[in-house]
Design a protein around this motif. Structure first.
Motif, mmCIF file in Angstrom:
data_model
loop_
_atom_site.group_PDB
_atom_site.id
_atom_site.type_symbol
_atom_site.label_atom_id
_atom_site.label_comp_id
_atom_site.label_asym_id
_atom_site.label_seq_id
_atom_site.Cartn_x
_atom_site.Cartn_y
_atom_site.Cartn_z
ATOM 1 N N GLU A 64 40.305 58.702 -38.444
ATOM 2 C CA GLU A 64 40.430 60.056 -37.872
ATOM 3 C C GLU A 64 39.083 60.671 -37.482
ATOM 4 O O GLU A 64 39.035 61.736 -36.880
ATOM 5 C CB GLU A 64 41.139 60.977 -38.898
ATOM 6 C CG GLU A 64 42.623 60.656 -39.033
ATOM 7 C CD GLU A 64 43.256 61.337 -40.243
ATOM 8 O OE1 GLU A 64 42.531 62.029 -40.987
ATOM 9 O OE2 GLU A 64 44.479 61.169 -40.432
ATOM 10 N N HIS A 65 37.973 60.048 -37.881
ATOM 11 C CA HIS A 65 36.644 60.613 -37.619
ATOM 12 C C HIS A 65 35.702 59.618 -36.941
ATOM 13 O O HIS A 65 34.544 59.477 -37.348
ATOM 14 C CB HIS A 65 36.014 61.138 -38.913
ATOM 15 C CG HIS A 65 36.785 62.259 -39.543
ATOM 16 N ND1 HIS A 65 37.864 62.045 -40.385
ATOM 17 C CD2 HIS A 65 36.646 63.599 -39.439
ATOM 18 C CE1 HIS A 65 38.348 63.214 -40.780
ATOM 19 N NE2 HIS A 65 37.640 64.175 -40.213
ATOM 20 N N SER A 68 33.418 57.391 -39.053
ATOM 21 C CA SER A 68 32.491 57.961 -40.035
ATOM 22 C C SER A 68 32.916 57.661 -41.461
ATOM 23 O O SER A 68 34.093 57.525 -41.757
ATOM 24 C CB SER A 68 32.416 59.473 -39.882
ATOM 25 O OG SER A 68 31.728 59.804 -38.732
#
Ligand SMILES: [Mg+2]
Length: 224
Positions: A64-65, A68
């Protein structure tokens, strides 16, 4: 070793600790796992189940990032464990001396650097286990101060720990009758670019990325 920048007026080194001042896979694993086991114990689930929850959360977070990474502290926070609690677990559960031993090569290298430069550590561990780690490898005396997770309750790559390190270096220089120290006089050394190097470079510091302690042994050759 990747040298990003060495300040022209170098006066101080800011060292990361874990996987920078020592390289030890088993201890790196234990630092995470002792907290996951404690979490399992308090939840009444098995250690394997807790490890799976952490791994799943991290996978989902990365997806979702844009890939990261999420720190363990923030992962446990998502499971309802406050940062203060995981800091306390780290203080109580980590025993670096069970994994690490005296490093004569590192001691010699820091001895060389210390003749010309001030040294400080900035770490995402609390100060107590960080101090125990430095003691276990035999380099505690080189670092009168450590900026840890419980110094500003912010973890790298936040600005606060690095700003605090510069303030403390400057204060100690002034106390010894030397000129003050600013970010431009500091060189950050660490094993993770995103955590240890990126922000220091933006602050005007120098930066050296190392793949482990073996590269730290060579640092004086790059700067002296
Ligand atoms: Mg590290």
């Amino acid at each position: 070793m990747k040298i990003y920048k060495i300040p022209s007026d170098l006066r101080a080194f800011i060292f990361d600790i874990d996987s920078t001042l020592y390289t030890n896979q088993a201890y790196a694993f234990e630092q995470v796992d002792c907290q996951v086991r404690q979490f399992a114990k308090e939840r009444g689930i098995s250690a394997d189940e807790a490890r799976r929850m952490v791994a799943d959360y991290r996978k989902k977070f990365a997806a979702e990032h844009e890939g990261s990474k999420v720190s363990l502290g923030n992962t446990l926070l998502a499971f309802g464990v406050p940062i203060e609690q995981s800091v306390q677990w780290r203080r109580e559960l980590l025993e670096p001396a069970d994994f690490l031993g005296r490093d004569e090569t590192l001691i010699a290298e820091l001895g060389i650097l210390q003749e010309k430069y001030q040294l400080i550590c900035v770490t995402n561990n609390p100060v107590l286990p960080a101090r125990k780690t430095l003691e276990a490898i035999g380099v505690s005396d080189f670092f009168p101060e450590i900026v840890g997770l419980d110094t500003c309750f912010k973890s790298k790559p936040a600005l606060e720990p690095f700003e605090t390190a510069v303030e403390r270096l400057s204060k100690s220089a002034c106390e010894r009758g030397l000129e003050g120290i600013s970010a431009e006089n500091c060189l950050a050394v660490g094993d993770r670019y995103d955590m240890d190097i990126k922000l220091p470079l933006e602050m005007g510091m120098g930066g050296i990325l190392v793949s482990g302690v073996e590269e730290v042994y060579q640092i004086h050759k790059s700067v002296l």
